[in-house]
Design an enzyme around this catalytic site. Structure first.
Site, PDB file in Angstrom:
ATOM      1  N   CYS B  85       5.309   2.934  10.388  1.00  0.00           N
ATOM      2  CA  CYS B  85       6.685   3.348  10.098  1.00  0.00           C
ATOM      3  C   CYS B  85       6.854   4.854  10.311  1.00  0.00           C
ATOM      4  O   CYS B  85       6.816   5.319  11.431  1.00  0.00           O
ATOM      5  CB  CYS B  85       7.074   2.888   8.697  1.00  0.00           C
ATOM      6  SG  CYS B  85       8.861   2.867   8.433  1.00  0.00           S
ATOM      7  N   HIS B 202       5.444  -3.083   8.151  1.00  0.00           N
ATOM      8  CA  HIS B 202       4.530  -2.641   7.090  1.00  0.00           C
ATOM      9  C   HIS B 202       3.488  -3.714   6.736  1.00  0.00           C
ATOM     10  O   HIS B 202       3.673  -4.447   5.765  1.00  0.00           O
ATOM     11  CB  HIS B 202       5.330  -2.321   5.822  1.00  0.00           C
ATOM     12  CG  HIS B 202       6.105  -1.053   5.920  1.00  0.00           C
ATOM     13  ND1 HIS B 202       5.575   0.171   5.586  1.00  0.00           N
ATOM     14  CD2 HIS B 202       7.375  -0.817   6.314  1.00  0.00           C
ATOM     15  CE1 HIS B 202       6.486   1.115   5.772  1.00  0.00           C
ATOM     16  NE2 HIS B 202       7.587   0.548   6.214  1.00  0.00           N
ATOM     17  N   GLU B 204       0.743  -3.384   5.240  1.00  0.00           N
ATOM     18  CA  GLU B 204       0.138  -3.132   3.924  1.00  0.00           C
ATOM     19  C   GLU B 204       0.892  -3.831   2.800  1.00  0.00           C
ATOM     20  O   GLU B 204       0.401  -3.945   1.692  1.00  0.00           O
ATOM     21  CB  GLU B 204       0.033  -1.616   3.664  1.00  0.00           C
ATOM     22  CG  GLU B 204       1.317  -0.906   3.258  1.00  0.00           C
ATOM     23  CD  GLU B 204       2.223  -0.532   4.430  1.00  0.00           C
ATOM     24  OE1 GLU B 204       2.007  -1.062   5.545  1.00  0.00           O
ATOM     25  OE2 GLU B 204       3.155   0.274   4.218  1.00  0.00           O
TER      26      GLU B 204
END
Lengths: 80, 235
Positions: B85, B202, B204
């Protein structure tokens, strides 16, 4: 001291969705508008009095940080 | 494997990244942006967020943080760098990855689960996925509209540098599945050498069932496997 008035705009080849939105708004208000592009205006005051040195510094600043040469063009005028 | 996560003023996904690595048994260190060395690290993560408030352009000011000189050196020496990002935006700003990220075409900030197609499982970051696999990973950005000129796009294609594309739920790469107007539905790319990856989604945030999905785990496991294999070879 010299002041630089810097304008940064998206390159012509890059779509400007903000500009397009404003263009549509103005057209819906019935203004005779052809197109709108949105850019940035910056005032940079330099502690440098030599015009040619100031120009050189401003080109460097514009290339390095104030604009992203991949997507933007810049121009500036020196004042003072 | 030693992992460093760079924290800029305005980063806000660095702890998510830390937790994601912990889930797969790693213990990264946090690196403050004022530090000047990444010595001893095997992987640098540039996390998501709004470094320097996104002032001027996303990633434009973070790119000149003291730590970035050494990150750039590390990357040019072949070190692994992973930008997520805002991290992707920083990587394009400093020229480690080609192209740029513009305001989303629809002008809206997008924050939603997103289907991706794995376009290349031949990278260090994606070898745990199947080629063409459809995964779901959330996006969360206002400036994810990837742009690149024709010549640059050709080069990305020829060198197999496009890693993820936005897709529809049935796996079609189509503009209906594109959340931000990015060119060719590009969601993530690597450099030519394959050691630097930038992506808008994302991963994660999807590493455990309890947080809504596990489709991002494959990336963390891929990098881990890469190092395990390298370790076995004694390199």
């Amino acid at each position: 001291m010299l002041k630089a008035n810097v304008t940064v705009t998206l390159k012509k080849s890059i779509l400007d969705p903000q500009g397009s939105a404003v263009e549509r708004a103005l057209k819906s208000m019935k203004y005779p508008v052809e197109s709108v592009r949105i850019g940035k205006f910056m005032e940079v005051v330099l502690s440098e009095n030599d015009r040619s040195k100031a120009e050189e510094i401003m080109h460097e600043i514009c290339r390095k940080l104030l604009s992203n040469p991949v997507i933007e063009d810049y121009s500036f005028e020196l004042e003072g | 494997m030693k992992i460093g996560i760079v924290r800029f003023p305005g980063s806000n996904c660095e702890v998510d990244c830390l937790e994601a690595w912990r889930v797969i048994g790693q213990d990264p260190v946090m690196i403050w942006h004022q530090e000047t060395s990444v010595k001893g690290l095997d992987l640098i993560v540039l996390p998501g967020g709004f470094s320097y408030g996104d002032y001027l352009r996303t990633g434009a000011i973070a790119r000149f943080s003291p730590i970035m000189n050494d990150v750039i050196r590390f990357a040019k020496d072949g070190g692994l760098v992973w930008g997520i990002c805002n991290g992707f935006q920083i990587l394009t700003e400093c020229g480690l990855l080609p192209g740029a990220l513009l305001r989303n075409a629809g002008l809206h900030f997008v924050c939603s689960p997103q289907y991706l197609r794995v376009e290349s499982n031949g990278t260090v970051f994606t070898n745990e996925y199947k080629q063409g696999q459809i995964i779901q990973i959330p996006v969360n950005h206002g400036e994810g509209n990837y742009t690149i000129d024709d010549e640059g796009l050709k080069s990305l294609q020829e060198n197999n540098q496009i890693v993820f594309r936005y897709a529809t739920s049935n796996g079609q790469v189509h503009r209906n599945g594109n959340p931000n107007g990015s060119r060719e539905n590009i969601a993530g790319i690597v450099n030519k050498e394959g050691n630097i990856l930038g992506m808008m989604p994302h991963p994660e945030r999807v590493v455990e069932d309890i947080i809504g999905g596990v489709d991002g785990r494959g990336m963390f496991l891929s990098v881990l496997k890469h190092f395990e294999r390298r370790g076995q070879r004694g390199a």
